[in-house]
Motif scaffolding. Structure first.
Motif, mmCIF file in Angstrom:
data_model
loop_
_atom_site.group_PDB
_atom_site.id
_atom_site.type_symbol
_atom_site.label_atom_id
_atom_site.label_comp_id
_atom_site.label_asym_id
_atom_site.label_seq_id
_atom_site.Cartn_x
_atom_site.Cartn_y
_atom_site.Cartn_z
ATOM 1 N N THR A 84 13.366 5.033 8.549
ATOM 2 C CA THR A 84 11.949 5.243 8.252
ATOM 3 C C THR A 84 11.535 4.511 6.979
ATOM 4 N N THR A 85 12.401 4.555 5.969
ATOM 5 C CA THR A 85 12.077 3.878 4.710
ATOM 6 C C THR A 85 11.951 2.371 4.954
ATOM 7 N N THR A 86 12.914 1.825 5.691
ATOM 8 C CA THR A 86 12.905 0.386 5.974
ATOM 9 C C THR A 86 11.694 0.005 6.830
ATOM 10 N N CYS A 87 11.460 0.790 7.880
ATOM 11 C CA CYS A 87 10.346 0.471 8.788
ATOM 12 C C CYS A 87 9.008 0.556 8.071
ATOM 13 N N THR A 88 8.878 1.531 7.174
ATOM 14 C CA THR A 88 7.627 1.685 6.425
ATOM 15 C C THR A 88 7.346 0.429 5.615
ATOM 16 N N LEU B 244 8.726 -2.577 6.036
ATOM 17 C CA LEU B 244 8.589 -3.743 6.915
ATOM 18 C C LEU B 244 7.204 -3.779 7.572
ATOM 19 N N ALA B 245 6.772 -2.603 8.037
ATOM 20 C CA ALA B 245 5.467 -2.534 8.714
ATOM 21 C C ALA B 245 4.367 -2.994 7.774
ATOM 22 N N GLU B 246 4.516 -2.614 6.501
ATOM 23 C CA GLU B 246 3.480 -3.023 5.552
ATOM 24 C C GLU B 246 3.577 -4.515 5.232
ATOM 25 N N ALA B 247 4.809 -5.014 5.150
ATOM 26 C CA ALA B 247 5.005 -6.433 4.807
ATOM 27 C C ALA B 247 4.434 -7.353 5.875
ATOM 28 N N ILE B 248 4.625 -7.003 7.147
ATOM 29 C CA ILE B 248 4.195 -7.928 8.207
ATOM 30 C C ILE B 248 2.995 -7.403 9.002
ATOM 31 N N GLU B 249 2.502 -6.251 8.560
ATOM 32 C CA GLU B 249 1.351 -5.628 9.222
ATOM 33 C C GLU B 249 1.595 -5.401 10.709
ATOM 34 N N PHE B 250 2.736 -4.803 10.980
ATOM 35 C CA PHE B 250 3.071 -4.370 12.330
ATOM 36 C C PHE B 250 2.845 -2.862 12.417
ATOM 37 N N ARG C 198 1.037 -12.770 6.481
ATOM 38 C CA ARG C 198 1.714 -12.724 5.195
ATOM 39 C C ARG C 198 1.205 -11.520 4.409
ATOM 40 N N GLY C 199 2.003 -10.517 4.319
ATOM 41 C CA GLY C 199 1.583 -9.294 3.635
ATOM 42 C C GLY C 199 1.989 -9.328 2.167
ATOM 43 N N ARG C 200 2.079 -8.129 1.573
ATOM 44 C CA ARG C 200 2.458 -8.049 0.163
ATOM 45 C C ARG C 200 3.931 -8.363 -0.012
ATOM 46 N N PRO C 201 4.361 -8.808 -1.222
ATOM 47 C CA PRO C 201 5.789 -9.043 -1.445
ATOM 48 C C PRO C 201 6.576 -7.738 -1.274
ATOM 49 N N VAL C 202 7.815 -7.887 -0.787
ATOM 50 C CA VAL C 202 8.635 -6.714 -0.462
ATOM 51 C C VAL C 202 8.831 -5.785 -1.667
ATOM 52 N N GLU C 203 9.114 -6.376 -2.842
ATOM 53 C CA GLU C 203 9.389 -5.541 -4.032
ATOM 54 C C GLU C 203 8.177 -4.658 -4.362
ATOM 55 N N GLU C 204 6.992 -5.268 -4.226
ATOM 56 C CA GLU C 204 5.761 -4.527 -4.528
ATOM 57 C C GLU C 204 5.604 -3.341 -3.565
ATOM 58 N N ILE C 205 5.928 -3.597 -2.302
ATOM 59 C CA ILE C 205 5.791 -2.534 -1.294
ATOM 60 C C ILE C 205 6.763 -1.393 -1.590
ATOM 61 N N THR D 297 2.142 5.538 -3.534
ATOM 62 C CA THR D 297 0.831 4.941 -3.260
ATOM 63 C C THR D 297 0.861 4.041 -2.031
ATOM 64 N N ALA D 298 1.963 4.127 -1.288
ATOM 65 C CA ALA D 298 2.084 3.280 -0.093
ATOM 66 C C ALA D 298 1.083 3.711 0.960
ATOM 67 N N LYS D 299 0.733 2.739 1.836
ATOM 68 C CA LYS D 299 -0.179 3.058 2.932
ATOM 69 C C LYS D 299 0.471 4.074 3.868
ATOM 70 N N HIS D 300 1.782 3.880 4.079
ATOM 71 C CA HIS D 300 2.492 4.756 5.004
ATOM 72 C C HIS D 300 3.166 5.865 4.204
#
Ligand SMILES: Nc1ncnc2c1ncn2[C@@H]1O[C@H](COP(=O)(O)OP(=O)(O)OP(=O)(O)O)[C@@H](O)[C@H]1O
Length: 327
Positions: free
Chosen positions: A24-28, A30-36, A183-190, A198-201
């Motif tokens: 779940t942590t990884t998918c959250t 990743l989903a934000e990084a690539i907007e999936f 192209r979403g936000r950089p991974v470290e920022e997410i 403060t994450a979207k997910h």
């Protein structure tokens, strides 16, 4: 990893692994990084009642595979999904372009699951599942092998690297008209936003917070012994000996899984770690006794190589391995 461009404009990714490996942590992230679209199957099952009730013994819902597949069919056809579930053999193979199996060091996983307050049997089932790489094997059996990738998930840095790897893969996926992952936000920022809440997910943030706030509350580890041997009679002798010494004994489900026909019925399907216990109970009755086996079965290292583990509350963690191979 195979890059497959069918009718879909975007690929679908399945992220699987033993509970607690960080799906779940990884998918959250990743989903934000690539907007999936992140589909947490466990949550979906609860939300939409895609189950056949609660199993007290296994402490989980009995997932109804047909209902889950029907619910997801249209969404999967469109592409752009990251599916998060601790099982993988009941989804149609055609749904996924990449199958990621997250893997975590046993000691780290033990600590993560203990913090969740898992009861002994559930904890040991899951640790056993990870040790014997049940999910990796299940993924390789269920999908084209070059679509399956195992990724280490012990630390935050691992998550960051895994998300970056998968983001790259998605961006290079050959879709008909455009690049797939925006192209979403950089991974470290997410990851920082997941940690700070403060994450979207919100689910990833909640889990990360829970993990950090409960640090230091890891209960005393059980002693765990693993014996590798080629024959049932040796297993029985060792089990009897350790039972006399007061250990609780569990049996490796993978050996049983290989020695019996895989059930098609969802209720009996051992694809989820939670289902392993009941599967083990049922299959152990189906496994032929030592006397009933052929000579090949008796000393088949591939069938019986990994056999059982023991748990005890009295001593700190030990892992003892005896490797015994017939040539
Ligand atoms: N690579 C990692 N590094 C540090 N902590 C992690 C890592 N992966 C997961 N965690 C932490 O471990 C806990 C479990 O993670 P998570 O809920 O993402 O696992 P999961 O595989 O989705 O579990 P489940 O299948 O039960 O939903 C969380 O508190 C999370 O913050």
């Amino acid at each position: 990893m195979v890059q497959e461009s069918g009718k879909r404009k975007k690929p679908n990714i399945l992220v699987t692994g033993t509970p607690g490996t960080g799906k779940t942590t990884t998918c959250t992230a990743l989903a934000e990084a690539i907007e999936f679209h992140h589909i947490n199957v466990g949550e979906l099952v609860k939300e939409k009642n895609l189950h056949d009730g609660w199993d007290d013994e296994l402490d989980c819902y009995v997932l109804n595979e047909d209902l889950v597949c029907d619910e997801l069919e249209d969404v999967m056809e469109a592409g752009g999904n990251i599916v998060d579930y601790h099982g993988c053999d009941f989804f149609p193979e055609r749904w996924f372009d990449c199958v990621v199996v997250l893997q975590t060091d046993n000691t780290i996983l033990y600590d993560r699951l203990s913090r969740r307050g898992y009861k002994d049997s559930k904890l040991s089932n899951n640790i056993e599942c990870e040790i014997f790489q049940v999910l990796l094997e299940e993924a390789k059996e269920s999908y084209q092998e070059d679509k399956v990738i195992g990724l280490k998930s012990d630390t935050i840095e691992d998550i960051s690297r895994n998300v970056a790897t998968l983001t790259d893969w998605v961006r290079n996926w050959p879709c008909p008209s455009q690049r797939c992952g925006k192209r979403g936000r950089p991974v470290e920022e997410i990851l920082n936003s997941i940690k700070s809440g403060t994450a979207k997910h919100k689910e990833g943030a909640r889990r990360m917070e829970a993990s950090e706030s409960e640090e230091g509350e890891v209960p005393q580890r059980n002693a765990t012994f693993f014996f590798y041997h080629p024959c049932y009679f040796l297993e029985d002798a060792l089990k009897a000996l350790f039972k006399c010494l007061g250990f609780q004994i569990g049996t490796n489900t993978r050996a049983h899984k290989r020695s019996t026909m895989k059930p098609s019925n969802s209720e009996e399907n051992p694809s989820t770690p939670e289902n392993n216990a009941s599967y083990e109970q049922k299959t152990s009755q189906d496994v032929p006794s030592y006397a009933e086996q052929s000579d090949d079965q008796k000393c088949s290292t591939s069938q019986n190589f990994v056999s059982f583990y023991l748990f005890s509350h009295q001593i700190p963690l030990f892992i003892i391995t005896f490797q015994y191979i017939y040539f």
